[in-house]
Design a protein around this motif. Structure first.
Motif, PDB file in Angstrom:
ATOM      1  N   MET A   1       0.846  -1.169   0.000  1.00  0.00           N
ATOM      2  CA  MET A   1       0.000   0.000   0.000  1.00  0.00           C
ATOM      3  C   MET A   1       0.895   1.237   0.000  1.00  0.00           C
ATOM      4  O   MET A   1       1.930   1.267   0.643  1.00  0.00           O
ATOM      5  N   LYS A   2       0.463   2.263  -0.735  1.00  0.00           N
ATOM      6  CA  LYS A   2       1.175   3.539  -0.722  1.00  0.00           C
ATOM      7  C   LYS A   2       0.172   4.679  -0.796  1.00  0.00           C
ATOM      8  O   LYS A   2      -0.975   4.482  -1.225  1.00  0.00           O
ATOM      9  N   LEU A   3       0.603   5.841  -0.382  1.00  0.00           N
ATOM     10  CA  LEU A   3      -0.253   7.015  -0.402  1.00  0.00           C
ATOM     11  C   LEU A   3      -0.572   7.383  -1.846  1.00  0.00           C
ATOM     12  O   LEU A   3       0.319   7.448  -2.694  1.00  0.00           O
ATOM     13  N   ASN A   4      -1.827   7.631  -2.140  1.00  0.00           N
ATOM     14  CA  ASN A   4      -2.283   7.970  -3.479  1.00  0.00           C
ATOM     15  C   ASN A   4      -2.234   9.478  -3.720  1.00  0.00           C
ATOM     16  O   ASN A   4      -1.766   9.937  -4.750  1.00  0.00           O
ATOM     17  N   TYR A   5      -2.750  10.260  -2.769  1.00  0.00           N
ATOM     18  CA  TYR A   5      -2.757  11.705  -2.910  1.00  0.00           C
ATOM     19  C   TYR A   5      -2.899  12.361  -1.546  1.00  0.00           C
ATOM     20  O   TYR A   5      -3.262  11.711  -0.566  1.00  0.00           O
ATOM     21  N   ALA A   6      -2.626  13.662  -1.515  1.00  0.00           N
ATOM     22  CA  ALA A   6      -2.823  14.466  -0.310  1.00  0.00           C
ATOM     23  C   ALA A   6      -3.526  15.749  -0.723  1.00  0.00           C
ATOM     24  O   ALA A   6      -3.250  16.295  -1.794  1.00  0.00           O
ATOM     25  N   VAL A   7      -4.437  16.215   0.117  1.00  0.00           N
ATOM     26  CA  VAL A   7      -5.187  17.445  -0.144  1.00  0.00           C
ATOM     27  C   VAL A   7      -5.099  18.329   1.096  1.00  0.00           C
ATOM     28  O   VAL A   7      -5.279  17.855   2.211  1.00  0.00           O
ATOM     29  N   VAL A   8      -4.832  19.616   0.868  1.00  0.00           N
ATOM     30  CA  VAL A   8      -4.901  20.594   1.956  1.00  0.00           C
ATOM     31  C   VAL A   8      -6.015  21.576   1.620  1.00  0.00           C
ATOM     32  O   VAL A   8      -6.274  21.872   0.453  1.00  0.00           O
ATOM     33  N   GLY A   9      -6.678  22.060   2.641  1.00  0.00           N
ATOM     34  CA  GLY A   9      -7.739  23.035   2.449  1.00  0.00           C
ATOM     35  C   GLY A   9      -7.180  24.434   2.322  1.00  0.00           C
ATOM     36  O   GLY A   9      -6.126  24.754   2.863  1.00  0.00           O
ATOM     37  N   THR A  10      -7.912  25.268   1.590  1.00  0.00           N
ATOM     38  CA  THR A  10      -7.535  26.672   1.463  1.00  0.00           C
ATOM     39  C   THR A  10      -8.785  27.542   1.512  1.00  0.00           C
ATOM     40  O   THR A  10      -9.882  27.094   1.159  1.00  0.00           O
ATOM     41  N   ASN A  11      -8.600  28.780   1.947  1.00  0.00           N
ATOM     42  CA  ASN A  11      -9.676  29.768   1.923  1.00  0.00           C
ATOM     43  C   ASN A  11      -9.454  30.796   0.817  1.00  0.00           C
ATOM     44  O   ASN A  11     -10.301  31.650   0.592  1.00  0.00           O
ATOM     45  N   ASP A  12      -8.306  30.704   0.138  1.00  0.00           N
ATOM     46  CA  ASP A  12      -7.965  31.633  -0.944  1.00  0.00           C
ATOM     47  C   ASP A  12      -7.242  30.839  -2.025  1.00  0.00           C
ATOM     48  O   ASP A  12      -6.025  30.673  -1.976  1.00  0.00           O
ATOM     49  N   MET A  13      -8.005  30.320  -2.991  1.00  0.00           N
ATOM     50  CA  MET A  13      -7.429  29.458  -4.018  1.00  0.00           C
ATOM     51  C   MET A  13      -6.343  30.169  -4.814  1.00  0.00           C
ATOM     52  O   MET A  13      -5.299  29.580  -5.094  1.00  0.00           O
ATOM     53  N   GLU A  14      -6.560  31.413  -5.181  1.00  0.00           N
ATOM     54  CA  GLU A  14      -5.561  32.123  -5.988  1.00  0.00           C
ATOM     55  C   GLU A  14      -4.238  32.259  -5.241  1.00  0.00           C
ATOM     56  O   GLU A  14      -3.171  32.025  -5.808  1.00  0.00           O
ATOM     57  N   ALA A  15      -4.287  32.617  -3.957  1.00  0.00           N
ATOM     58  CA  ALA A  15      -3.056  32.729  -3.160  1.00  0.00           C
ATOM     59  C   ALA A  15      -2.405  31.359  -2.987  1.00  0.00           C
ATOM     60  O   ALA A  15      -1.177  31.236  -3.060  1.00  0.00           O
ATOM     61  N   SER A  16      -3.214  30.326  -2.784  1.00  0.00           N
ATOM     62  CA  SER A  16      -2.684  28.974  -2.617  1.00  0.00           C
ATOM     63  C   SER A  16      -2.007  28.493  -3.897  1.00  0.00           C
ATOM     64  O   SER A  16      -0.905  27.934  -3.859  1.00  0.00           O
ATOM     65  N   VAL A  17      -2.631  28.724  -5.034  1.00  0.00           N
ATOM     66  CA  VAL A  17      -2.045  28.322  -6.314  1.00  0.00           C
ATOM     67  C   VAL A  17      -0.731  29.061  -6.550  1.00  0.00           C
ATOM     68  O   VAL A  17       0.265  28.463  -6.962  1.00  0.00           O
ATOM     69  N   LYS A  18      -0.714  30.336  -6.268  1.00  0.00           N
ATOM     70  CA  LYS A  18       0.516  31.125  -6.440  1.00  0.00           C
ATOM     71  C   LYS A  18       1.634  30.564  -5.545  1.00  0.00           C
ATOM     72  O   LYS A  18       2.772  30.400  -5.988  1.00  0.00           O
ATOM     73  N   PHE A  19       1.315  30.257  -4.285  1.00  0.00           N
ATOM     74  CA  PHE A  19       2.288  29.707  -3.340  1.00  0.00           C
ATOM     75  C   PHE A  19       2.829  28.366  -3.842  1.00  0.00           C
ATOM     76  O   PHE A  19       4.036  28.171  -3.956  1.00  0.00           O
ATOM     77  N   TYR A  20       1.932  27.419  -4.155  1.00  0.00           N
ATOM     78  CA  TYR A  20       2.383  26.084  -4.551  1.00  0.00           C
ATOM     79  C   TYR A  20       2.991  26.051  -5.952  1.00  0.00           C
ATOM     80  O   TYR A  20       3.940  25.295  -6.181  1.00  0.00           O
ATOM     81  N   ASP A  21       2.519  26.870  -6.881  1.00  0.00           N
ATOM     82  CA  ASP A  21       3.175  26.946  -8.189  1.00  0.00           C
ATOM     83  C   ASP A  21       4.637  27.356  -8.022  1.00  0.00           C
ATOM     84  O   ASP A  21       5.528  26.763  -8.623  1.00  0.00           O
ATOM     85  N   ALA A  22       4.869  28.386  -7.222  1.00  0.00           N
ATOM     86  CA  ALA A  22       6.245  28.844  -7.001  1.00  0.00           C
ATOM     87  C   ALA A  22       7.054  27.812  -6.226  1.00  0.00           C
ATOM     88  O   ALA A  22       8.229  27.564  -6.537  1.00  0.00           O
ATOM     89  N   LEU A  23       6.452  27.188  -5.225  1.00  0.00           N
ATOM     90  CA  LEU A  23       7.164  26.190  -4.431  1.00  0.00           C
ATOM     91  C   LEU A  23       7.552  24.982  -5.275  1.00  0.00           C
ATOM     92  O   LEU A  23       8.647  24.449  -5.147  1.00  0.00           O
ATOM     93  N   PHE A  24       6.670  24.563  -6.171  1.00  0.00           N
ATOM     94  CA  PHE A  24       6.893  23.360  -6.975  1.00  0.00           C
ATOM     95  C   PHE A  24       7.515  23.645  -8.350  1.00  0.00           C
ATOM     96  O   PHE A  24       7.593  22.751  -9.181  1.00  0.00           O
TER      97      PHE A  24
END
Length: 118
Positions: free
Chosen positions: A1-24
């Motif tokens: 067995m292995k982890l398939n996916y992980a999800v974190v919640g956000t209250n500001d999708m645009e800020a979250s996308v900007k953060f993770y796009d830059a991080l990744f």
């Protein structure tokens, strides 16, 4: 067995996308946004997502909940920890050796806890 996916919640999708796009940005992950409610970053058999909660209630971070990324080197752990802080994340543990792994901890813009390990 292995982890398939992980999800974190956000209250500001645009800020979250900007953060993770830059991080990744050098990770080889591909961003997919199937709806306004959810954004995925995908690679082979791995998926990470940020989501606006389905029930419409505010996203909250879980006490004791954490997502961990295996990065392959101490240098990459240090680089991503520094990058997350530059992007507005907060430090939850400086990069250092912890038992058998070199690791570091941050919280994203919604205070979700993330571990980077070698």
């Amino acid at each position: 067995m292995k982890l398939n996916y992980a999800v974190v919640g956000t209250n500001d999708m645009e800020a979250s996308v900007k953060f993770y796009d830059a991080l990744f940005e050098h990770s080889g992950l591909t961003q997919v946004r199937p709806s306004e409610r959810m954004t995925y970053w995908l690679q082979d058999d791995f998926a990470f997502a940020a989501a606006l909660p389905f029930d419409g209630e505010p996203a909250t971070n879980g006490n004791g909940t954490m997502v961990g990324f295996s990065l392959g080197s101490a240098a990459e752990v240090t680089r991503l920890h520094r990058k997350a802080i530059e992007l507005g994340g907060t430090c939850e543990g400086e990069p250092r050796q912890r038992g058998p792994r070199f690791s570091a901890y941050v919280r994203d813009l919604d205070r979700n806890k993330i571990c980077f390990a070698d």
